[in-house]
Design a protein around this motif. Sequence first.
Motif, PDB file in Angstrom:
ATOM      1  N   MET A   1      35.890  42.489  17.492  1.00 40.50           N
ATOM      2  CA  MET A   1      35.705  43.391  16.202  1.00 40.50           C
ATOM      3  C   MET A   1      36.230  44.984  16.160  1.00 40.50           C
ATOM      4  O   MET A   1      36.930  45.548  15.426  1.00 40.50           O
TER       5      MET A   1
ATOM      6  N   ILE B  12      32.735  33.472  14.051  1.00 43.80           N
ATOM      7  CA  ILE B  12      32.998  34.886  14.702  1.00 43.80           C
ATOM      8  C   ILE B  12      32.644  34.751  15.984  1.00 43.80           C
ATOM      9  O   ILE B  12      31.488  34.179  16.346  1.00 43.80           O
ATOM     10  N   HIS B  13      33.449  35.429  16.702  1.00 43.85           N
ATOM     11  CA  HIS B  13      33.144  35.415  18.175  1.00 43.85           C
ATOM     12  C   HIS B  13      33.174  34.051  18.859  1.00 43.85           C
ATOM     13  O   HIS B  13      32.014  33.898  19.615  1.00 43.85           O
ATOM     14  N   LYS B  15      31.459  31.758  17.400  1.00 41.32           N
ATOM     15  CA  LYS B  15      30.218  31.094  16.923  1.00 41.32           C
ATOM     16  C   LYS B  15      30.535  30.697  15.370  1.00 41.32           C
ATOM     17  O   LYS B  15      30.852  31.552  14.620  1.00 41.32           O
ATOM     18  N   PRO B  36      18.965  30.655   2.234  1.00 42.82           N
ATOM     19  CA  PRO B  36      18.019  31.318   2.940  1.00 42.82           C
ATOM     20  C   PRO B  36      18.942  32.378   3.877  1.00 42.82           C
ATOM     21  O   PRO B  36      20.049  32.336   3.593  1.00 42.82           O
ATOM     22  N   ASN B  37      18.203  33.519   4.371  1.00 38.81           N
ATOM     23  CA  ASN B  37      18.841  34.514   5.147  1.00 38.81           C
ATOM     24  C   ASN B  37      19.468  33.832   6.278  1.00 38.81           C
ATOM     25  O   ASN B  37      19.144  32.913   6.991  1.00 38.81           O
ATOM     26  N   GLY B  38      20.634  34.572   6.765  1.00 33.16           N
ATOM     27  CA  GLY B  38      21.289  34.000   7.760  1.00 33.16           C
ATOM     28  C   GLY B  38      22.139  32.892   7.870  1.00 33.16           C
ATOM     29  O   GLY B  38      22.596  32.237   8.887  1.00 33.16           O
ATOM     30  N   LYS B  41      26.178  33.376   3.780  1.00 35.34           N
ATOM     31  CA  LYS B  41      26.698  33.731   2.240  1.00 35.34           C
ATOM     32  C   LYS B  41      27.439  34.685   2.459  1.00 35.34           C
ATOM     33  O   LYS B  41      28.584  34.989   1.834  1.00 35.34           O
ATOM     34  N   THR B  43      29.177  35.823   5.068  1.00 35.47           N
ATOM     35  CA  THR B  43      30.071  35.239   5.672  1.00 35.47           C
ATOM     36  C   THR B  43      31.217  34.973   4.817  1.00 35.47           C
ATOM     37  O   THR B  43      32.448  35.097   4.782  1.00 35.47           O
TER      38      THR B  43
HETATM   39  N1  LIG Z   1      29.630  40.596  12.369  1.00 37.70           N
HETATM   40  C1  LIG Z   1      28.855  39.588  13.084  1.00 37.70           C
HETATM   41  N2  LIG Z   1      28.746  39.545  14.251  1.00 37.70           N
HETATM   42  C2  LIG Z   1      28.181  38.356  14.990  1.00 37.70           C
HETATM   43  N3  LIG Z   1      27.288  37.557  13.990  1.00 37.70           N
HETATM   44  C3  LIG Z   1      27.418  37.646  12.838  1.00 37.70           C
HETATM   45  C4  LIG Z   1      28.285  38.926  12.329  1.00 37.70           C
HETATM   46  N4  LIG Z   1      28.155  38.839  11.051  1.00 37.70           N
HETATM   47  C5  LIG Z   1      27.361  37.616  10.733  1.00 37.70           C
HETATM   48  N5  LIG Z   1      26.724  37.041  11.795  1.00 37.70           N
HETATM   49  C6  LIG Z   1      26.091  35.902  11.928  1.00 37.70           C
HETATM   50  O1  LIG Z   1      26.521  34.973  11.205  1.00 37.70           O
HETATM   51  C7  LIG Z   1      25.470  34.279  10.277  1.00 37.70           C
HETATM   52  C8  LIG Z   1      25.424  34.262   8.999  1.00 37.70           C
HETATM   53  O2  LIG Z   1      25.125  35.505   8.637  1.00 37.70           O
HETATM   54  P1  LIG Z   1      25.452  35.981   7.070  1.00 37.70           P
HETATM   55  O3  LIG Z   1      26.691  35.437   6.496  1.00 37.70           O
HETATM   56  O4  LIG Z   1      25.134  37.395   7.009  1.00 37.70           O
HETATM   57  O5  LIG Z   1      24.072  35.245   6.461  1.00 37.70           O
HETATM   58  P2  LIG Z   1      23.743  35.553   5.058  1.00 37.70           P
HETATM   59  O6  LIG Z   1      24.383  36.582   4.197  1.00 37.70           O
HETATM   60  O7  LIG Z   1      23.485  34.223   4.445  1.00 37.70           O
HETATM   61  O8  LIG Z   1      22.184  35.893   5.218  1.00 37.70           O
HETATM   62  C9  LIG Z   1      24.121  34.838  10.905  1.00 37.70           C
HETATM   63  O9  LIG Z   1      23.697  34.277  11.867  1.00 37.70           O
HETATM   64  C10 LIG Z   1      24.503  36.191  11.658  1.00 37.70           C
HETATM   65  O10 LIG Z   1      23.909  36.602  12.782  1.00 37.70           O
END
Ligand SMILES: Nc1ncnc2c1ncn2[C@@H]1O[C@H](COP(=O)(O)OP(=O)(O)O)[C@@H](O)[C@H]1O
Lengths: 485, 250
Positions: A1, B12-13, B15, B36-38, B41, B43
């Motif tokens: 990043m 991302i990275h 994962k 749900p959270n995480g 969405k 992303t």
């Molecule tokens: N910049 C980031 N670096 C590492 N992991 C990320 C990053 N952004 C999101 N994640 C991971 O991606 C997953 C989905 O996150 P996110 O899209 O924000 O979910 P939501 O918006 O549905 O709550 C989560 O497990 C989060 O930890």
Amino acid sequence: MESEANKILDEVTQGDYKYGFVTDIDTEFAPIGLSEDTVRYISLKKNEPEFLLEFRLKAYRHWLTMTRPKWAHLDIEPIDFQKIIFYAAPKKKKELTSLDEVDPELLATFNKLGISLDEQKKLAGVAGVAVDAVIDSVSVKTTFSETLSKHGIIFCSFSEAVQNHPELVRQYMGSVVPYTDNYFAALNSAVFSDGSFCFIPKGVRCPMELSTYFRINAANTGQFERTLIVAEEGAYVSYMEGCTAPQRDENQLHAAIVEIVAMKDAEVKYSTVQNWYPGDKNGLGGIYNFVTKRGICKGSNSKISWTQVETGSAITWKYPSCILLGDNSVGEFYSVAVTNNHQQADTGTKMMHLGKNTRSTIISKGISAGKSNNSYRGLVRISKNALNSRNYSQCDSLLLGAGCGAHTYPYIQVDNKSSIVEHEATTSKISEDQLFYCQQRGISAESAIGLIVNGYAREVLKQLPMEFAVEAQKLLSISLEGSVG
Amino acid sequence: MLLSIRNLHASIHGKEILKGVSLDVNKGEVHAIMGPNGTGKSTLASVIAGREVFDVTSGEILYQGRDLGKLSIEDRAREGIFLGFQYPVEIPGVSITNFMRTAVNEVRKYKGLDPLPGGEFLRLMEEKKKLVEITSNLTNRSVNEGFSGGEKKKNEIFQMAMLEPTLAILDETDSGLDIDALRIVANGVNKLRRPDNAFLVITHYQRLLDYIVPDFVHVLFEGKIVKSGGKELAFELEEKGYDWIKKEQV
Ligand SMILES: Nc1ncnc2c1ncn2[C@@H]1O[C@H](COP(=O)(O)OP(=O)(O)O)[C@@H](O)[C@H]1O
Ligand SMILES: [Mg+2]
């Protein structure tokens, strides 16, 4: 990043210098190198009174006893003074009485730099700015001198002041920056060539901005100018200084002195946009900029304010300072210093509180990119008698990329119990979040960086006179971008 | 078809977050994405907008028939994709006015138009400020600096109104809003609905959908759309909770 953000930053921070052209003008040079003869040559060329030659010689002899200072964060090649030309002047055919007689090449040079020496043109615009144009070692033209003289204001080249107002020069020259002050001040005092002189008499508010534009043109020459500003009781003046130089592979030396004297109730605002050639992307060439700037608030309730935007030079070493002697006097220092590629800057200020109830403000914004090094070095000293004095300092650093350095050296000495000194410092980066946010709105990465950097520097930029602010904003973006110009 | 997402995988990275998302959006439609959270969405929103920290490992996104993968973040924006951020970032020292002026003019330049003259720009701003009931001098303040949650979200909708996007993605624009702010923000969105644009409204709660009535509701769960339906689906989710989805998945 972070690496993603760094990649974008690297791409856009490869700006080009657009003032790098050379003008082909007939130039007269002093013999290369430095000796007592060089000093005498310059003084003779300028037809100086005896006292000034004496001053120069004393300074030269003192300089011989000094050694070049060493700095923690500047990495400087030794300077061979025998390879520098200490005086270069565009040849003129006869005394100039009007603009028509100025070498058209010179006029064209200043036009190309966006500096108009044509009073008519400026009068058509808004307020108007009086300009003293200095190329290499001499002033070629000062505009609006006549208009200003109606108010009793003297605004002319230093050389003219020596001829026409020797008593004022003698009284004030060296009174704020003595030739013994430091290595480069001694050197300047020995070989200074020209610069601006400005005297605002008692009770006069200068009706226009005064400015000096410095341009180095000739190769292998040093520029050693000297500026002296005196504001008598109740006087006010806003003064601006700009500078550029051609693009050359070898380093060129610039060692200037600026002295300001503010008497009771007087105010002097001094703004600089420093854009000397910074050298190329690999650190080849560029100006060595060693400047001593100091003002004294001599009378009570006087005020001196330094604002600087430093984007140029391979090496910058300068600490515009205030001696707050008069009670209730005020000193201000607002600075933005940008370093990119291999540039090195060590800049800051000294606030010497001597009078009671004196106040000073320091706002320093460093921006580093590429492989550059940017240091703030400041001294706030509150003496025993400077009761109830205050200082507020804020030193922020913005890092663009991982290869650059930012350092802050605040020195504080308070010798009484009724004074208050506050210091704040931050270091930040342009985050990937900020870039993404801007880009998501359709703003290119380049413009986004320009926007963010200008926002970061806003507190300082807003201190600049209107005429300078727009220019400075553009310059900040250009110094860090590759697309413009 | 305005937007067509085909079997999108993104990580991302290393994962993997999105594990095969497919979604079609036509002009004139409002789609709600819940979950749900995480669950991915934000992303999904970021990937559509082109955020480079995410790697699209397979699948594609077609926007107006073009493969978005080849467009930079800013060009996607200039082509009419807008993202209202869940967490709008602060840009110290840059006023909203200055920020928006830069944005509007860069978009215009892309379209071969001259910059908007100062007066016209200010008039446009005044008009759009009314839309989200920005009365204060908010636009003279630095972008998002020291803004309340409500001010930040209003600012996002205000920017959307200024840029008149074709596809607007609103990421949890309702979170952290009190009922008044929610109404204002939703009204703003409703006024901007047109037959030639579309909205992707991401929300965790059904509450927002009382105000912005969606044509379709999708449930994103662990990187996949596991359920789609009409607006009733939102009520069902509200009633049964996300556990219902989780249980169905096992
Ligand atoms: N910049 C980031 N670096 C590492 N992991 C990320 C990053 N952004 C999101 N994640 C991971 O991606 C997953 C989905 O996150 P996110 O899209 O924000 O979910 P939501 O918006 O549905 O709550 C989560 O497990 C989060 O930890
Ligand atoms: Mg989210």
